[in-house]
Design a protein around this motif. Structure first.
Motif: not given
Ligand code: KG4
Length: 331
Positions: A100-105
């Motif tokens: 999720a962090l990889s996608y959002a950031l």
């Protein structure tokens, strides 16, 4: 070259940990939220409870890791969660959070094999250490002699055919009534005892494989068949027997490969008797250097995961968002 900051995420068992590591070797933060007190009353890790606690902890631990490192999400270059081996539900928490962090950031995702993480703990402790070397991985789930060919390539030279060494420590602790997690308690009590009880040691012909179930069963039987046992002597005898099994196979591996560098890694590498026995190998082999991670980097932590993530990132080993947890991932 620009510094690369990796956010490591570890949730494979009973520690929720998030770390920020610079260029694979410098820890900016390494927050570890342990669930040991929660699982203690069950005598071992309860997978479902572990997963729930990871969910409750992960955001808080991440926020703290960023604060301690004095960075924000925007400063992070790579997101590296552990994707195996471990408890599937526990792994999925850290991995999903990382994805999720990889996608959002919009930052690259580099999934990390937990075993590679344990090996990488040595790169943090010893800034000068470079492959090739032999690494003896001794943890709760694994006992392996690994030829570390380079930062991302490994060859298994020997492994346990039954129990992992950490499992044997935990079982012995339970049998003599020391509780969970047993390794550190056996380590402590063994210092007060004498290794005067004979226990069987298993070796396989023409093989660097291990077996610890025989020693474990012998301790259980000794405990059942004798009254008023001296627990400290039993712990010291067990520790001596497993250490000899380890170092005898490692001695053979050093002879076979001619290596000049041997590292240890994994939770059991925190054991004082084992650390001393490995250091003694330096006196046995001319020019041999033995490496052992700082005590706080021996057991599960996200800094070692971030370090392994960094070296995989340099190699171009990035993952897509369909990366799944692999509970029995091998090296
Ligand atoms: O590496 P780790 O934290 O988790 C795995 O990836 O498996 O290792 C946990 C294991 C447990 O079995 C624990 O009892 C053992 O490491 N351990 C020790 C010591 N500290 C932790 N075993 C012997 N002596 C210690 N001081």
């Amino acid at each position: 070259m620009k510094d690369i900051l990796v956010l490591g995420i570890e949730s494979s068992c009973d520690e929720t940990s998030v770390a920020v590591v610079k260029n694979g070797r410098d820890i900016l933060s390494n927050v570890i939220d342990t669930q040991i007190p929660i699982h203690e009353k069950y005598g071992g890790v309860v997978p479902e409870i572990a997963s729930r606690n990871h969910i409750e902890a992960i955001s808080r631990v991440t926020k703290k890791a960023l604060q301690e490192a004095k960075v924000s999400f925007g400063d992070i270059d790579v997101i590296s969660p552990t994707y195996g081996p471990g408890l599937v539900g526990a792994l999925l928490v850290g991995l999903s959070y990382g994805k999720a962090l990889s996608y959002a950031l919009n930052k690259p995702l580099v999934g990390v094999n937990h075993i590679e993480g344990h090996i990488a703990a040595n790169y943090i402790t010893y800034k000068e250490l470079e492959p090739p070397f032999l690494c003896v991985l001794i943890s709760g789930g694994n006992t392996q002699i690994i030829n570390v060919k380079n930062y991302t390539e490994f060859e298994m030279l020997g492994k346990t055919r039954d129990d992992a060494i950490g499992e044997a420590f935990d079982k012995v602790a339970r049998v003599v009534g020391l509780g969970y997690p047993g390794g550190p308690k056996v380590d402590k009590l063994a210092k007060e005892g004498k290794p005067n009880i004979k226990l069987p040691k298993t070796h396989f012909e023409n093989s660097l494989d291990f077996s610890f179930s025989g020693i474990k069963t012998a301790v259980i039987n000794y405990n059942h068949n004798n009254q008023n046992i001296n627990k400290a002597d039993l712990c010291a005898s067990f520790e001596k027997a497993v250490t000899e099994v380890l170092t005898e196979n490692v001695t053979e591996a050093i002879k076979q490969t001619g290596t000049k560098q041997v590292a240890i890694a994994g939770g059991v590498s925190a054991n004082q008797f084992i650390r001393k026995a490995f250091l003694d190998l330096e006196n046995k082999f001319n020019g041999l250097k033995v490496y052992m991670p700082d005590m706080k980097l021996c057991t599960d932590n996200a800094a070692m995961i971030a370090s392994a993530g960094y070296f995989n990132y340099l190699k171009g080993n990035t993952n897509e968002l369909d990366l799944n947890a692999v509970p029995n991932l091998k090296i």
